[in-house]
Design an enzyme around this catalytic site. Structure first.
Site, PDB file in Angstrom:
ATOM      1  N   GLU A 148      -2.521   1.338  -6.603  1.00 30.35           N
ATOM      2  CA  GLU A 148      -1.450   0.403  -6.965  1.00 30.35           C
ATOM      3  C   GLU A 148      -1.086   0.634  -8.429  1.00 30.35           C
ATOM      4  O   GLU A 148      -1.852   1.247  -9.181  1.00 30.35           O
ATOM      5  CB  GLU A 148      -1.888  -1.051  -6.770  1.00 30.35           C
ATOM      6  CG  GLU A 148      -2.227  -1.437  -5.346  1.00 30.35           C
ATOM      7  CD  GLU A 148      -1.034  -1.494  -4.404  1.00 30.35           C
ATOM      8  OE1 GLU A 148       0.096  -1.184  -4.855  1.00 30.35           O
ATOM      9  OE2 GLU A 148      -1.229  -1.829  -3.230  1.00 30.35           O
ATOM     10  N   CYS A 164       0.870  -1.172   0.000  1.00 36.70           N
ATOM     11  CA  CYS A 164       0.000   0.000   0.000  1.00 36.70           C
ATOM     12  C   CYS A 164       0.906   1.220   0.000  1.00 36.70           C
ATOM     13  O   CYS A 164       1.450   1.594   1.038  1.00 36.70           O
ATOM     14  CB  CYS A 164      -0.911  -0.009   1.229  1.00 36.70           C
ATOM     15  SG  CYS A 164      -2.028   1.412   1.285  1.00 36.70           S
TER      16      CYS A 164
END
Length: 221
Positions: free
Chosen positions: A104, A2
């Site tokens: 992402e 993350c």
């Protein structure tokens, strides 16, 4: 992993997700952040110190004085469960990082495409994290936090092989509770919200620059 989050709310809706008192953050005047990277100070929810419900802007990244590398922004679940001495001292300092979603990247290094991942119902998400912070400590990497991550599953694997652990509100409350034993808290991390609770889409490559803070950072591209 993350590496970026979207935290554009004023904080009240995050606390309402847990039925907390939103007055605790009325003094926070920072602008919305549509593209939040490690090394900054996003909002966190915690019960550290006297056990009361608190909101704090903690440093995203953890680097103890003896650690030779840069701050760790994520803590791998398998490493945490194996009793890593790096993370072990932090397991009683459990916090949440609320957000609308996270980003992402896929593709080659020279042409990576960012994707935005968020809950299907667009409700705030509550990411499990652990911190070295305690009341009165400096807001720096030595007292920072890391978001706990696990292997991705389902279609999310096509975006990235890891994902932050997102807790349901009832588990999130127990995660924060100082009375919750470490063993029980760690068990919650093995049953996070499933990948089927999320959707994702590509977003503008411009948000690859962490200084890009326009509201369209998470819009479909």
């Amino acid at each position: 992993m993350c590496g970026r989050i979207r935290q554009a709310g004023d904080g009240e809706q995050y606390m309402e997700t847990l039925n907390w008192n939103p007055r605790a953050i009325l003094n926070d005047v920072q602008a919305p952040k549509f593209n939040v990277p490690p090394g900054t100070r996003p909002l966190t929810l915690h019960r550290l110190g006297d056990g009361s419900e608190q909101v704090e802007r903690m440093f995203w990244g953890y680097k103890p004085a003896w650690y030779k590398r840069g701050p760790a922004s994520n803590a791998r679940l398998d490493t945490v469960l194996n009793g890593s001495p790096f993370w072990l001292p932090l397991l009683t300092r459990r916090i949440l990082v609320p957000a609308e979603g996270w980003y992402e990247w896929i593709g080659e290094k020279t042409s990576k495409q960012p994707w935005y991942i968020h809950a299907k119902n667009d409700a705030p998400i509550l990411m499990a994290a652990i911190a070295a912070w305690s009341p009165g400590a400096e807001m720096n990497a030595a007292h920072g936090f890391a978001i706990v991550t696990d292997d991705a599953a389902g279609g999310m694997v096509d975006i990235h092989d890891r994902r932050p652990i997102v807790l349901a509100p009832e588990d999130a409350l127990a995660w924060l509770d100082p009375a919750t034993r470490v063993e029980d808290a760690l068990a919650m991390l093995t049953t996070p919200r499933p990948e089927s609770a999320f959707v994702w889409h590509p977003v503008t490559p411009a948000m690859g620059n962490s200084r890009y803070q326009l509201a369209d950072a998470s819009e479909p591209f």
